[in-house]
Motif scaffolding. Sequence first.
Motif, PDB file in Angstrom:
ATOM      1  N   GLY A 110      -1.475   5.624   0.614  1.00  0.00           N
ATOM      2  CA  GLY A 110      -1.879   6.449  -0.395  1.00  0.00           C
ATOM      3  C   GLY A 110      -2.566   5.927  -1.637  1.00  0.00           C
ATOM      4  O   GLY A 110      -3.743   6.390  -1.880  1.00  0.00           O
ATOM      5  N   GLU A 111      -2.114   4.992  -2.134  1.00  0.00           N
ATOM      6  CA  GLU A 111      -2.710   4.238  -3.367  1.00  0.00           C
ATOM      7  C   GLU A 111      -4.236   3.460  -2.687  1.00  0.00           C
ATOM      8  O   GLU A 111      -5.136   3.691  -3.360  1.00  0.00           O
ATOM      9  CB  GLU A 111      -1.878   3.190  -3.924  1.00  0.00           C
ATOM     10  CG  GLU A 111      -0.672   3.825  -4.665  1.00  0.00           C
ATOM     11  CD  GLU A 111       0.183   2.605  -5.002  1.00  0.00           C
ATOM     12  OE1 GLU A 111       0.408   2.479  -6.265  1.00  0.00           O
ATOM     13  OE2 GLU A 111       0.669   1.807  -4.251  1.00  0.00           O
ATOM     14  N   CYS A 112      -4.074   2.989  -1.696  1.00  0.00           N
ATOM     15  CA  CYS A 112      -5.262   2.263  -1.156  1.00  0.00           C
ATOM     16  C   CYS A 112      -6.080   3.178  -0.610  1.00  0.00           C
ATOM     17  O   CYS A 112      -7.378   2.712  -0.883  1.00  0.00           O
ATOM     18  CB  CYS A 112      -4.683   1.439   0.167  1.00  0.00           C
ATOM     19  SG  CYS A 112      -3.617   0.419  -0.242  1.00  0.00           S
ATOM     20  N   GLU A 113      -5.807   4.509  -0.157  1.00  0.00           N
ATOM     21  CA  GLU A 113      -6.824   5.363   0.346  1.00  0.00           C
ATOM     22  C   GLU A 113      -7.699   5.943  -1.013  1.00  0.00           C
ATOM     23  O   GLU A 113      -8.725   6.113  -1.079  1.00  0.00           O
ATOM     24  CB  GLU A 113      -6.396   6.252   0.916  1.00  0.00           C
ATOM     25  CG  GLU A 113      -7.068   6.942   2.376  1.00  0.00           C
ATOM     26  CD  GLU A 113      -7.653   5.826   2.802  1.00  0.00           C
ATOM     27  OE1 GLU A 113      -8.969   5.898   3.304  1.00  0.00           O
ATOM     28  OE2 GLU A 113      -6.902   4.763   3.485  1.00  0.00           O
ATOM     29  N   VAL A 169       9.965   3.715   8.139  1.00  0.00           N
ATOM     30  CA  VAL A 169      11.574   3.458   8.107  1.00  0.00           C
ATOM     31  C   VAL A 169      12.032   4.829   7.490  1.00  0.00           C
ATOM     32  O   VAL A 169      11.469   5.605   6.803  1.00  0.00           O
ATOM     33  CB  VAL A 169      11.870   2.400   6.920  1.00  0.00           C
ATOM     34  CG1 VAL A 169      13.214   2.401   6.375  1.00  0.00           C
ATOM     35  CG2 VAL A 169      11.256   1.024   7.181  1.00  0.00           C
ATOM     36  N   SER A 170      12.927   4.997   8.426  1.00  0.00           N
ATOM     37  CA  SER A 170      13.596   6.739   8.214  1.00  0.00           C
ATOM     38  C   SER A 170      15.291   6.155   8.272  1.00  0.00           C
ATOM     39  O   SER A 170      15.843   5.657   9.444  1.00  0.00           O
ATOM     40  CB  SER A 170      13.422   7.364   8.956  1.00  0.00           C
ATOM     41  OG  SER A 170      13.948   8.755   8.714  1.00  0.00           O
ATOM     42  N   ALA A 212       2.110  10.048   3.469  1.00  0.00           N
ATOM     43  CA  ALA A 212       2.187  10.887   4.732  1.00  0.00           C
ATOM     44  C   ALA A 212       3.392  11.017   5.621  1.00  0.00           C
ATOM     45  O   ALA A 212       3.718  12.033   6.168  1.00  0.00           O
ATOM     46  CB  ALA A 212       0.996  10.789   5.646  1.00  0.00           C
ATOM     47  N   SER A 213       4.148   9.844   5.513  1.00  0.00           N
ATOM     48  CA  SER A 213       5.333   9.686   6.356  1.00  0.00           C
ATOM     49  C   SER A 213       6.457  10.142   5.674  1.00  0.00           C
ATOM     50  O   SER A 213       7.560  10.091   6.261  1.00  0.00           O
ATOM     51  CB  SER A 213       5.373   8.279   6.830  1.00  0.00           C
ATOM     52  OG  SER A 213       5.653   7.427   5.771  1.00  0.00           O
ATOM     53  N   ILE A 229      -2.949  12.967  10.433  1.00  0.00           N
ATOM     54  CA  ILE A 229      -2.646  11.494  10.116  1.00  0.00           C
ATOM     55  C   ILE A 229      -1.496  11.025  10.989  1.00  0.00           C
ATOM     56  O   ILE A 229      -1.432   9.907  11.837  1.00  0.00           O
ATOM     57  CB  ILE A 229      -2.264  11.232   8.932  1.00  0.00           C
ATOM     58  CG1 ILE A 229      -3.288  11.803   7.702  1.00  0.00           C
ATOM     59  CG2 ILE A 229      -1.727   9.923   8.387  1.00  0.00           C
ATOM     60  CD1 ILE A 229      -3.015  11.533   6.302  1.00  0.00           C
ATOM     61  N   VAL A 230      -0.607  11.853  11.222  1.00  0.00           N
ATOM     62  CA  VAL A 230       0.721  11.600  11.876  1.00  0.00           C
ATOM     63  C   VAL A 230       0.652  11.348  13.368  1.00  0.00           C
ATOM     64  O   VAL A 230       1.089  10.470  14.146  1.00  0.00           O
ATOM     65  CB  VAL A 230       1.890  12.443  11.604  1.00  0.00           C
ATOM     66  CG1 VAL A 230       3.186  12.005  12.475  1.00  0.00           C
ATOM     67  CG2 VAL A 230       2.308  12.438  10.265  1.00  0.00           C
TER      68      VAL A 230
END
Lengths: 337, 337
Positions: free
Chosen positions: B83-86, B182-183, B193-194, B288-289
């Motif tokens: 998110g930061e990179c986008e 990772v979840s 987004a994840s 996105i997902v």
Amino acid sequence: MRVLITGGAGFLGTRLARTLLQRGQLCGAPLARLVLADLGRPADDLCADARVQVRTGDLLAQLDALMAEPYDVVFHLAAAVSGECEADFDLGLRANLDTTRALLEACRRQAARGRVARFVFSSSVAVFGADPALPLPEVVDDRTLPTPQSSYGIQKFICEQLVADYTRKGYVDGRAARLMTVSVRPGRPNGAASGFLSGIVREPLAGLLAVCPVPPETRVALASPATTIAGLLAVAEASREDFGGRTALNLPALTVTVQQMLDALHAVGGDEARSLVRFERDPHIERIVGGWPARFSSARAAHLRLIPDGDFREVVLQYVRDHPQAVTNRQALRLAG
Amino acid sequence: MRVLITGGAGFLGTRLARTLLQRGQLCGAPLARLVLADLGRPADDLCADARVQVRTGDLLAQLDALMAEPYDVVFHLAAAVSGECEADFDLGLRANLDTTRALLEACRRQAARGRVARFVFSSSVAVFGADPALPLPEVVDDRTLPTPQSSYGIQKFICEQLVADYTRKGYVDGRAARLMTVSVRPGRPNGAASGFLSGIVREPLAGLLAVCPVPPETRVALASPATTIAGLLAVAEASREDFGGRTALNLPALTVTVQQMLDALHAVGGDEARSLVRFERDPHIERIVGGWPARFSSARAAHLRLIPDGDFREVVLQYVRDHPQAVTNRQALRLAG
């Protein structure tokens, strides 16, 4: 239409510049200005054209001045070649990665001022190397995973990714095209591992001895200079939809064996030319060339109506026609004439 | 044995550090020093260990001091997230590309002084995006061409190439491993987004409402924190031959639908937990997902004896066992106990 060619004094840059000046237009717009940037001075005929502006010097060092005025199309051909990058790791990173990134950044600043440049990046078949643990498939296609085995190939592949992301962000309209080994290159031997793939034709046609370092059954993927330039132009002029995504595109390749190349040389230059090629195996070059893919299935290029050279005899004749002053073989000159 | 973990105060860095300190060894040698570098301070229990040295601050800015003494193994986990990179293109290039390159350069200088560091680079499943013109295959394997569709994915993929080339040159003994989503991640929602792929389990088990932004039939590829850490350690300890080449390796993934995740939540936390999840579709996140690969065939990981999590119920129980203080659901605590 303002166009920039980096590496504009090199072999392909020169040929691309001549083609553009002769066409007088690109993407349907008249060519008003063609800027040629390179370390050395371009050929006299190019410098003499009123539309041409010459910028000599290190690309990274002169970038701000070079990019002071906006471009509609940038052909980024300048690069340190594979041998240099292998010998000097830092040079390769600077000349290939840092310079391409800085050029993309300059285009991004141009886009922020309202003009998005079309950015044609000349990548290379050198992105495909044989990772011992992940050998290449028999036929390389548009989905084949590159596993570069040289710093040059790694840097080209990295730049493909940068071009894709700058394009996704709208900073450039980028298209990366992977050039095949170009044969027949004019001029002097350049010491590249692929150099003999031009030398075994060029030298004998000039009455000089040539050494072939690989066995005759070695299979290689080639493109003539004319086909390579046609590929760069088609990629530059394609709509984004026709280009197909943002992933680099493999230009078409003619697959031939070294034996077939020599047969073509024989057909064009006779016994006189053929007898000047001597086999002298070089395990180092054999290993490098053996790691290159020899067969391609290039659906995306075909969609752009790009097709490989038809046969190598025609490629040899193209060389003789384009460089008669470098050919002494009478039969070849007569056939080409 | 001196080990560096960049991102050593992050979720995975913390867990890796605890695991290493508990094992007391890596690659068969006792762990004498564990340096944790991050923007913030690591957890108290880590700081209290006599073997741990803490280096807080920007990685790029403190690199010279950080690399003054040589390391045997470097785990490079630090990164700006997707998110930061986008949102901030320059931040992503600096934090991910420039920092990784500078770290590799520092390792190269170390190698020149006689000690080649093992360099474990945490790449990401985010290298796989769906280029509209080159859709991903149904099952992603070790030869699938990544076509990243985010700056984060591009930067990770570029760094994989750098790690491969620095390894080929002998500057590091590099291994890039692509981490799956990772979840269940502990802590607070992070806005990725994840994020919901942890949130729809974590929040209900804490008695909080959670929103699921994708339909229940959505298929995703996950790995539990324990499986992820086991993957990083196996990659670090593998022989070069077992790692297999220099190309990045996909860590194993458990393929589940969101419905199967919620069924597992139901099995562990009962109606009380399940009733706290509400579906509220978000087309942005859905898109996105939907672009992420959901099925993997990971032969190279399997060769390192790395297998995916068995089923998601076990993953939920792992979370409850690891973070009982964050769980209020009584049935879950009883089952995990």
